[in-house]
Design a protein around this motif. Structure first.
Motif, short mmCIF file in Angstrom:
data_model
loop_
_atom_site.label_atom_id
_atom_site.label_comp_id
_atom_site.label_asym_id
_atom_site.label_seq_id
_atom_site.Cartn_x
_atom_site.Cartn_y
_atom_site.Cartn_z
N GLN A 1 0.86 6.24 -6.85
CA GLN A 1 -0.23 7.19 -7.07
C GLN A 1 -0.25 7.61 -8.54
O GLN A 1 -1.30 7.78 -9.13
CB GLN A 1 -0.04 8.41 -6.17
CG GLN A 1 -1.14 9.43 -6.26
CD GLN A 1 -2.48 8.91 -5.74
OE1 GLN A 1 -2.52 8.16 -4.77
NE2 GLN A 1 -3.54 9.31 -6.39
N SER B 1 -2.28 5.46 -10.72
CA SER B 1 -3.72 5.63 -10.57
C SER B 1 -4.25 6.76 -11.44
O SER B 1 -5.43 6.79 -11.76
CB SER B 1 -4.08 5.89 -9.10
OG SER B 1 -3.67 7.18 -8.72
N GLU C 1 4.32 7.39 0.41
CA GLU C 1 3.09 7.63 1.16
C GLU C 1 2.11 6.50 0.90
O GLU C 1 2.20 5.79 -0.10
CB GLU C 1 2.48 8.97 0.74
CG GLU C 1 3.35 10.16 1.09
CD GLU C 1 2.75 11.47 0.65
OE1 GLU C 1 1.54 11.51 0.34
OE2 GLU C 1 3.49 12.46 0.61
N LEU D 1 -1.15 4.66 -0.31
CA LEU D 1 -2.16 4.81 -1.35
C LEU D 1 -3.53 4.67 -0.70
O LEU D 1 -3.66 4.01 0.34
CB LEU D 1 -1.98 3.73 -2.42
CG LEU D 1 -0.64 3.73 -3.15
CD1 LEU D 1 -0.47 2.46 -3.96
CD2 LEU D 1 -0.53 4.96 -4.03
N SER D 2 -4.54 5.24 -1.30
CA SER D 2 -5.87 5.19 -0.70
C SER D 2 -6.41 3.75 -0.76
O SER D 2 -6.18 3.01 -1.71
CB SER D 2 -6.83 6.14 -1.41
OG SER D 2 -7.32 5.58 -2.60
N ASN D 3 -7.15 3.38 0.28
CA ASN D 3 -7.75 2.05 0.32
C ASN D 3 -8.74 1.86 -0.81
O ASN D 3 -8.88 0.74 -1.32
CB ASN D 3 -8.44 1.82 1.67
CG ASN D 3 -7.43 1.53 2.76
OD1 ASN D 3 -6.36 1.02 2.50
ND2 ASN D 3 -7.77 1.86 3.98
N ASP D 4 -9.43 2.93 -1.23
CA ASP D 4 -10.37 2.82 -2.35
C ASP D 4 -9.65 2.37 -3.62
O ASP D 4 -10.13 1.50 -4.34
CB ASP D 4 -11.09 4.14 -2.60
CG ASP D 4 -12.08 4.49 -1.50
OD1 ASP D 4 -12.50 3.57 -0.75
OD2 ASP D 4 -12.41 5.68 -1.37
N LEU D 5 -8.50 2.98 -3.89
CA LEU D 5 -7.73 2.60 -5.07
C LEU D 5 -7.20 1.18 -4.95
O LEU D 5 -7.24 0.40 -5.90
CB LEU D 5 -6.57 3.57 -5.29
CG LEU D 5 -6.91 4.94 -5.83
CD1 LEU D 5 -5.69 5.84 -5.84
CD2 LEU D 5 -7.51 4.84 -7.21
N GLY E 1 0.79 -1.22 0.00
CA GLY E 1 0.00 0.00 0.00
C GLY E 1 0.82 1.27 0.00
O GLY E 1 0.27 2.36 -0.04
N CYS F 1 3.18 3.92 -1.81
CA CYS F 1 3.52 4.41 -3.15
C CYS F 1 5.01 4.19 -3.37
O CYS F 1 5.83 4.57 -2.53
CB CYS F 1 3.15 5.88 -3.29
SG CYS F 1 3.66 6.63 -4.85
N TYR G 1 -13.19 10.14 -9.12
CA TYR G 1 -13.30 11.05 -8.00
C TYR G 1 -14.69 11.65 -7.87
O TYR G 1 -14.96 12.39 -6.97
CB TYR G 1 -12.26 12.17 -8.11
CG TYR G 1 -10.85 11.61 -8.22
CD1 TYR G 1 -10.25 11.02 -7.12
CD2 TYR G 1 -10.18 11.63 -9.42
CE1 TYR G 1 -8.98 10.48 -7.22
CE2 TYR G 1 -8.91 11.08 -9.52
CZ TYR G 1 -8.31 10.51 -8.42
OH TYR G 1 -7.06 9.98 -8.52
#
Length: 97
Positions: A79, A82, A63, A65-69, A56, A58, A94
């Motif tokens: 990132q 994405s 940093e 990455l978002s859990n949604d991604l 998870g 990047c 988004y």
């Protein structure tokens, strides 16, 4: 590993085995074999990250990455990767519904 990561780990291992079986049978066309090999490589990278505790993150910024991604694409590496997703959707990812 938390429960979500354990579930993902099992799913990735199952997908890895399915792809390896497809590659062993080599009944696929050449272009598909290339895609399967690339996907297998991405899956192995994700599995290694889960095992090493850095899943998870990047690969560029370090940093999270978002859990949604990550739920959409568990093999996402950065990132920046994405940013290409929007071209595959009619609505931006988004956009809130």
């Amino acid at each position: 590993m938390n429960a979500m990561q354990e579930k993902l780990f099992l799913e990735l291992r199952q997908t890895k085995e399915e792809i390896e079986d497809s590659l062993k049978n080599k009944q696929s066309q050449g272009w598909l074999i290339t895609i399967l090999e690339e996907e297998l490589s991405d899956i192995m990278t994700a599995i290694n990250k889960l095992e090493n505790g850095n899943y998870g993150l990047c690969e560029i910024s370090g940093e999270f990455l978002s859990n949604d991604l990550l739920n959409m694409i568990p093999t996402l590496k950065s990132q920046k990767d994405s940013e290409y997703l929007e071209s595959y959707f009619k609505k931006t990812i988004y956009h809130s519904f």
